[in-house]
Design a protein around this motif. Structure first.
Motif, short mmCIF file in Angstrom:
data_model
loop_
_atom_site.label_atom_id
_atom_site.label_comp_id
_atom_site.label_asym_id
_atom_site.label_seq_id
_atom_site.Cartn_x
_atom_site.Cartn_y
_atom_site.Cartn_z
N MET A 122 2.60 -8.71 12.06
CA MET A 122 1.37 -9.06 11.58
C MET A 122 1.31 -8.93 9.88
N LEU A 123 1.00 -9.70 9.29
CA LEU A 123 0.94 -9.47 7.67
C LEU A 123 -0.46 -9.07 7.11
N MET A 124 -0.47 -8.03 6.25
CA MET A 124 -1.85 -7.82 5.71
C MET A 124 -1.74 -7.84 4.13
N ILE A 125 -2.80 -8.14 3.61
CA ILE A 125 -3.00 -8.20 2.13
C ILE A 125 -3.78 -6.79 1.90
N ARG A 126 -3.35 -6.02 1.32
CA ARG A 126 -3.97 -4.65 0.95
C ARG A 126 -3.42 -4.04 -0.48
N LEU A 127 -3.85 -2.62 -0.62
CA LEU A 127 -3.71 -2.09 -2.00
C LEU A 127 -2.37 -1.12 -1.55
N ALA A 128 -1.66 -1.05 -2.48
CA ALA A 128 -0.66 -0.13 -2.76
C ALA A 128 -0.91 0.67 -3.99
N ARG A 129 -0.90 2.16 -3.93
CA ARG A 129 -1.37 2.91 -5.00
C ARG A 129 -0.19 3.02 -5.92
N MET A 130 -0.52 2.92 -7.13
CA MET A 130 0.60 3.23 -8.41
C MET A 130 -0.29 4.25 -9.26
N GLY A 131 0.64 4.50 -10.17
CA GLY A 131 0.12 5.52 -11.25
C GLY A 131 0.48 7.02 -11.02
N ALA A 132 -0.26 7.79 -12.10
CA ALA A 132 0.03 9.22 -11.92
C ALA A 132 -0.94 9.89 -11.19
N ARG A 133 -0.51 11.00 -11.05
CA ARG A 133 -1.73 12.04 -10.20
C ARG A 133 -3.13 11.90 -10.94
N LYS A 134 -4.15 11.56 -10.11
CA LYS A 134 -5.65 11.52 -10.58
C LYS A 134 -5.83 10.44 -11.63
N GLN A 135 -4.82 9.39 -11.64
CA GLN A 135 -5.00 8.15 -12.58
C GLN A 135 -4.35 7.09 -11.82
N PRO A 136 -5.06 6.59 -10.72
CA PRO A 136 -4.63 5.53 -9.97
C PRO A 136 -4.98 4.10 -10.44
#
Length: 85
Positions: A1-15
Motif C-alpha cells: 500500500m502506498l502512503m503520502i507521508r512526511l520524511a524528516r530532514m535537517g539537523a538535530r533540533k532543526q527539522p
C-alpha cells in the motif's frame, strides 16, 4: 500500500520535512517513489510547498495520506479551488 507521508530532514533540533510517496512498510526515511513537496514548521507561518497535481495523481492510484499530511493539505484548500479526495 502506498502512503503520502512526511520524511524528516535537517539537523538535530532543526527539522524540516519532505512530503513523499512511499510504501507503507518502509522506514520513515527509506527510499521513496517520489518527493511531492516540502514542509518547514520552523518558519512563521509554517511554509508548505506541494505539487498538488502529483498528490492528486497518487491518490487516484490508491495512495493514502497520513493524518499530518491530510491536515497540511486541508490548510491549503482555501488557497485554491481544487479539492483533495
Amino acid at each position: 500500500m502506498l502512503m503520502i507521508r512526511l520524511a524528516r530532514m535537517g539537523a538535530r533540533k532543526q527539522p524540516y520535512y519532505r512530503v513523499v510517496v512511499i510504501e507503507k512498510e518502509r522506514a520513515r526515511n527509506g527510499r521513496s517513489l517520489e518527493v511531492v513537496g516540502t514542509y518547514n514548521p520552523r518558519t512563521s507561518p509554517a511554509s508548505v510547498d506541494v505539487k498538488r497535481e502529483r498528490i492528486d495523481y497518487w491518490v487516484s492510484k490508491g495512495a493514502k495520506m497520513s493524518d499530518r499530511v491530510s491536515k497540511i493539505m486541508n490548510l491549503l484548500v482555501p488557497a485554491s479551488t481544487g479539492s483533495v479526495a
